[in-house]
Structures are given as C-alpha cells and as structure tokens.
Write a protein that holds these residues in place. Structure first.
Motif, PDB file in Angstrom:
ATOM      1  N   ALA A   1      58.746  38.687  27.671  1.00  0.00           N
ATOM      2  CA  ALA A   1      59.482  39.657  28.488  1.00  0.00           C
ATOM      3  C   ALA A   1      58.763  40.996  28.533  1.00  0.00           C
ATOM      4  CB  ALA A   1      60.905  39.822  27.952  1.00  0.00           C
ATOM      5  N   LYS A   2      58.096  41.361  27.456  1.00  0.00           N
ATOM      6  CA  LYS A   2      57.367  42.625  27.429  1.00  0.00           C
ATOM      7  C   LYS A   2      56.097  42.575  28.266  1.00  0.00           C
ATOM      8  CE  LYS A   2      59.084  44.360  23.027  1.00  0.00           C
ATOM      9  NZ  LYS A   2      58.733  44.761  21.638  1.00  0.00           N
TER      10      LYS A   2
ATOM     11  N   ALA B   1      61.455  39.809  31.858  1.00  0.00           N
ATOM     12  CA  ALA B   1      62.274  40.924  31.365  1.00  0.00           C
ATOM     13  C   ALA B   1      63.580  41.007  32.145  1.00  0.00           C
ATOM     14  CB  ALA B   1      61.502  42.238  31.487  1.00  0.00           C
ATOM     15  N   LYS B   2      63.497  40.861  33.457  1.00  0.00           N
ATOM     16  CA  LYS B   2      64.697  40.913  34.295  1.00  0.00           C
ATOM     17  C   LYS B   2      65.657  39.781  33.939  1.00  0.00           C
ATOM     18  CE  LYS B   2      66.138  40.846  39.121  1.00  0.00           C
ATOM     19  NZ  LYS B   2      65.715  40.759  40.518  1.00  0.00           N
TER      20      LYS B   2
ATOM     21  N   PRO C   1      57.404  41.243  34.050  1.00  0.00           N
ATOM     22  CA  PRO C   1      58.619  41.876  34.574  1.00  0.00           C
ATOM     23  C   PRO C   1      59.725  40.884  34.953  1.00  0.00           C
ATOM     24  CG  PRO C   1      56.676  42.861  35.560  1.00  0.00           C
ATOM     25  CD  PRO C   1      56.206  41.683  34.767  1.00  0.00           C
TER      26      PRO C   1
ATOM     27  N   LEU D   1      67.256  40.450  30.530  1.00  0.00           N
ATOM     28  CA  LEU D   1      68.305  41.467  30.661  1.00  0.00           C
ATOM     29  C   LEU D   1      69.593  40.861  31.198  1.00  0.00           C
ATOM     30  CD1 LEU D   1      66.286  44.494  32.047  1.00  0.00           C
ATOM     31  CD2 LEU D   1      67.581  44.430  29.901  1.00  0.00           C
TER      32      LEU D   1
ATOM     33  N   LYS E   1      60.252  47.543  31.978  1.00  0.00           N
ATOM     34  CA  LYS E   1      59.362  46.452  32.390  1.00  0.00           C
ATOM     35  C   LYS E   1      59.892  45.786  33.654  1.00  0.00           C
ATOM     36  CE  LYS E   1      55.621  44.256  31.554  1.00  0.00           C
ATOM     37  NZ  LYS E   1      54.377  44.994  31.718  1.00  0.00           N
ATOM     38  N   ALA E   2      61.198  45.531  33.710  1.00  0.00           N
ATOM     39  CA  ALA E   2      61.793  44.883  34.878  1.00  0.00           C
ATOM     40  C   ALA E   2      61.657  45.750  36.121  1.00  0.00           C
ATOM     41  CB  ALA E   2      63.256  44.554  34.606  1.00  0.00           C
TER      42      ALA E   2
ATOM     43  N   LEU F   1      60.840  37.615  23.552  1.00  0.00           N
ATOM     44  CA  LEU F   1      60.672  39.058  23.705  1.00  0.00           C
ATOM     45  C   LEU F   1      59.231  39.417  24.054  1.00  0.00           C
ATOM     46  CD1 LEU F   1      62.220  41.675  23.620  1.00  0.00           C
ATOM     47  CD2 LEU F   1      61.792  41.786  21.168  1.00  0.00           C
TER      48      LEU F   1
ATOM     49  N   GLU G   1      63.564  49.241  26.890  1.00  0.00           N
ATOM     50  CA  GLU G   1      62.180  48.812  27.097  1.00  0.00           C
ATOM     51  C   GLU G   1      62.101  47.705  28.154  1.00  0.00           C
ATOM     52  OE1 GLU G   1      58.373  47.258  24.438  1.00  0.00           O
ATOM     53  OE2 GLU G   1      60.270  47.674  23.446  1.00  0.00           O
ATOM     54  N   LEU G   2      63.033  46.765  28.097  1.00  0.00           N
ATOM     55  CA  LEU G   2      63.050  45.682  29.080  1.00  0.00           C
ATOM     56  C   LEU G   2      63.371  46.197  30.480  1.00  0.00           C
ATOM     57  CD1 LEU G   2      64.855  42.891  27.025  1.00  0.00           C
ATOM     58  CD2 LEU G   2      62.420  43.020  27.592  1.00  0.00           C
ATOM     59  N   LYS G   3      64.249  47.174  30.575  1.00  0.00           N
ATOM     60  CA  LYS G   3      64.571  47.759  31.890  1.00  0.00           C
ATOM     61  C   LYS G   3      63.339  48.378  32.521  1.00  0.00           C
ATOM     62  CE  LYS G   3      69.471  48.786  31.215  1.00  0.00           C
ATOM     63  NZ  LYS G   3      70.465  49.854  31.028  1.00  0.00           N
TER      64      LYS G   3
END
Length: 92
Positions: free
Chosen positions: A42-43, A49-50, A46, A53, A79-80, A39, A75-77
């Motif tokens: 991923a933060k 993160a993608k 990008p 997801l 970033k992605a 995590l 939050e991941l969206k």
C-alpha cells in the motif's frame, strides 16, 4: 503412584491449553507478517492504498483501533491521493 482420574483430566486440560496458546501465537505472528506485506504494498502503490483505506473504513470500528491506526491512515491517504495527481498521457 497411579494418577487419579482428576489428575489425568487436569494434565490433559493443561496440554490442550498449551496447544491453544501455541496456535494463538502462530496466528498472531501470521497476522503481523501479512499486515506488514499488505502495508508495504500500500505504501508503494496508490491503488492498493486506496483499497486498504476502504477496508479500514469498513472494518475498523472500535475507537481505540481507529486511534491506533491514525498515522498509518494519514500516510495511506497521501499515497492514495497520488491516483488523482498522475498525468494522463492517453489524450495527447
């Protein structure tokens, strides 16, 4: 006083149960640490993160789990989405 066969079996079963519980706690702790590492990456990134997801969408199917991850997924969206908003300096 000597233990009966049943008492010996019961003691061994308790030992096995104790070892199983210790192994379960170790595995749970490992999952928490690994999840935190993934995590955190991923933060920051990008592309990670993608990918995460995609893994979540593919593997998380229970409604309760989906609901639990809702804020993290949002939050991941975000970033992605940075992938699509990065400047492209290759064509200049």
């Amino acid at each position: 006083m000597a233990l009966t066969l049943e008492q010996k079996i019961a003691r061994k079963e308790q030992e096995v149960a104790k070892h199983k519980e210790q192994a379960r706690k170790l595995e749970t702790g490992q999952k928490i640490v690994l999840g935190g590492v993934i995590l955190a990456e991923a933060k920051k990134k990008p592309q990670v993160a993608k990918q995460l997801l995609g893994n979540i969408n593919e593997n998380v199917t229970r409604k309760a789990d989906i609901d639990r991850l809702e804020s993290v997924v949002e939050e991941l969206k975000k970033k992605a989405d940075e992938i699509n908003h990065q400047p492209n300096f290759d064509n200049q």
